[in-house]
Design an enzyme around this catalytic site. Structure first.
Site, short mmCIF file in Angstrom:
data_model
loop_
_atom_site.label_atom_id
_atom_site.label_comp_id
_atom_site.label_asym_id
_atom_site.label_seq_id
_atom_site.Cartn_x
_atom_site.Cartn_y
_atom_site.Cartn_z
N ASP A 56 0.83 -1.21 0.00
CA ASP A 56 0.00 0.00 0.00
C ASP A 56 0.87 1.26 0.00
OD1 ASP A 56 -2.37 1.38 -0.02
OD2 ASP A 56 -2.67 1.30 2.15
N LEU B 188 10.16 -20.76 -5.11
CA LEU B 188 9.18 -19.87 -4.46
C LEU B 188 7.79 -19.99 -5.09
CD1 LEU B 188 8.68 -17.34 -2.55
CD2 LEU B 188 9.18 -15.94 -4.57
N HIS C 178 2.18 3.38 -9.05
CA HIS C 178 1.95 1.94 -9.27
C HIS C 178 3.12 1.32 -10.04
CE1 HIS C 178 -1.92 2.28 -7.48
NE2 HIS C 178 -2.46 2.97 -8.45
C1 IPE Z 1 -5.52 -2.79 -0.17
O1 IPE Z 1 -5.16 -1.46 -0.30
C2 IPE Z 1 -5.48 -3.48 -1.48
C3 IPE Z 1 -4.19 -3.56 -2.14
C4 IPE Z 1 -3.03 -3.18 -1.69
C5 IPE Z 1 -4.23 -4.18 -3.43
P1 IPE Z 1 -6.23 -0.28 -0.37
O2 IPE Z 1 -5.44 0.97 -0.42
O3 IPE Z 1 -7.19 -0.51 -1.46
O4 IPE Z 1 -6.98 -0.44 1.03
P2 IPE Z 1 -7.92 0.57 1.81
O5 IPE Z 1 -8.99 1.01 0.87
O6 IPE Z 1 -7.06 1.73 2.23
O7 IPE Z 1 -8.41 -0.19 2.99
C1 IPE Z 2 -1.77 0.17 -3.30
O1 IPE Z 2 -1.50 1.52 -3.34
C2 IPE Z 2 -1.95 -0.42 -4.68
C3 IPE Z 2 -3.35 -0.78 -5.01
C4 IPE Z 2 -4.37 -0.73 -4.21
C5 IPE Z 2 -3.56 -1.24 -6.36
P1 IPE Z 2 -2.67 2.58 -3.31
O2 IPE Z 2 -3.06 2.91 -4.71
O3 IPE Z 2 -3.77 2.14 -2.42
O4 IPE Z 2 -1.92 3.82 -2.67
P2 IPE Z 2 -2.50 4.88 -1.64
O5 IPE Z 2 -3.03 4.11 -0.45
O6 IPE Z 2 -3.57 5.64 -2.34
O7 IPE Z 2 -1.31 5.71 -1.29
MG MG Z 3 -4.15 2.41 -0.45
#
Ligand code: IPE
Ligand code: IPE
Ligand code: MG
Length: 248
Positions: free
Chosen positions: A15, A126, A32
């Site tokens: 995240d 892995l 990303h």
């Molecule tokens: C969880 O992250 C999903 C992934 C990392 C793929 P999110 O950023 O979507 O989670 P919330 O919405 O903050 O809980």
């Molecule tokens: C996690 O990073 C990746 C996915 C959920 C695909 P985020 O896109 O949730 O990044 P933040 O939380 O907005 O920084």
């Molecule tokens: Mg996020």
């Protein structure tokens, strides 16, 4: 846990990509893309350390709620990465498992997933689990459906449904449960990741945004894991006693 104290299975919520990009005044997709680079480093490290399973949360069942443009870009990134990395994964003896509701993906993506899994299916290194359009509740629900189907055909009796039957029907069947769960980006929640599988997993949260995560920080998380006493309901004294008797 292995003999050297390493976790057998590490599960990660990657995240913070969006915030990383925002801080740099760049569009979220750049975050990303930078996140994919971190994935490569983390996979390399797990291969080196002979970790058995690495599970990565790539796209949750709730991430469809994001702006369409971001969702499309994430799909393209996922497809492109799968295509460009599969030979390299294969060469490194990595077995790929894509878990999640794949029926929501385009036909092309579904075919690419099936072919990548097929290409790596006999690898013995892995196990790389990529959770895409995954939700822990969805996983438990689909297991229930398969079990209910078997009960209705008489293949299984309702009274024989126990935890091991459920284990055999969730998407990570056959793999050990996660020992260590890591979430980058500062949030301290599961966000519907491996709900059933995380029952006794050790949790580790870091403020570091995923594109800035690296092998040193992963080693820190593993060290923190190694210093914990996992009791599984026992007392601390019982755990010490059993460790002493095992080394005698
Ligand atoms: C969880 O992250 C999903 C992934 C990392 C793929 P999110 O950023 O979507 O989670 P919330 O919405 O903050 O809980
Ligand atoms: C996690 O990073 C990746 C996915 C959920 C695909 P985020 O896109 O949730 O990044 P933040 O939380 O907005 O920084
Ligand atoms: Mg996020």
């Amino acid at each position: 846990m292995t003999d050297n104290g390493n976790p057998r299975h590490i599960a990660i919520i990657m995240d913070g990509n969006g915030r990383w990009a925002k801080k740099k005044l760049m569009p979220r997709i750049i975050g990303h893309r930078a996140g994919v680079k971190t994935v490569r480093k983390v996979v390399e490290f797990c291969v080196q350390e002979k970790i058995e399973v690495l599970s990565l949360f790539a796209f949750s069942s709730e991430n469809w709620r994001r702006p369409k443009k971001e969702v499309n870009m994430l799909m393209e990134l996922f497809m492109g990465t799968l295509q460009s990395q599969v030979d390299k994964l294969d060469k490194n003896n990595i077995k790929l498992h894509i878990v999640g509701d794949k029926s929501a993906f385009s036909e092309t993506l579904q075919e690419k997933i099936a072919s990548a899994e097929k290409q790596t299916e006999n690898n013995t290194g892995l196990n790389l689990v990529i959770a895409a359009n995954y939700g822990g509740r969805w996983d438990i629900t689909q297991a229930f459906q398969k079990i209910a189907e078997k009960i209705s055909t008489g293949e299984l009796k309702a009274e024989d449904v126990d935890e091991s039957v459920i284990n055999d029907h969730i998407t990570t069947a056959g793999l050990p449960e996660p020992d260590l769960f890591i979430r980058s980006g500062g949030e301290e929640r599961i966000s519907n990741f491996l709900l059933w599988q995380l029952a006794y997993t050790e949790f580790y949260f870091t403020e570091t945004l995923w594109p800035d995560f690296n092998q040193t920080l992963l080693a820190d998380a593993i060290n923190s894991f190694k210093n914990r006493q996992r009791r599984f309901g026992h007392t601390g004294e019982q755990i010490i006693e059993s460790a002493n008797s095992n080394t005698q």
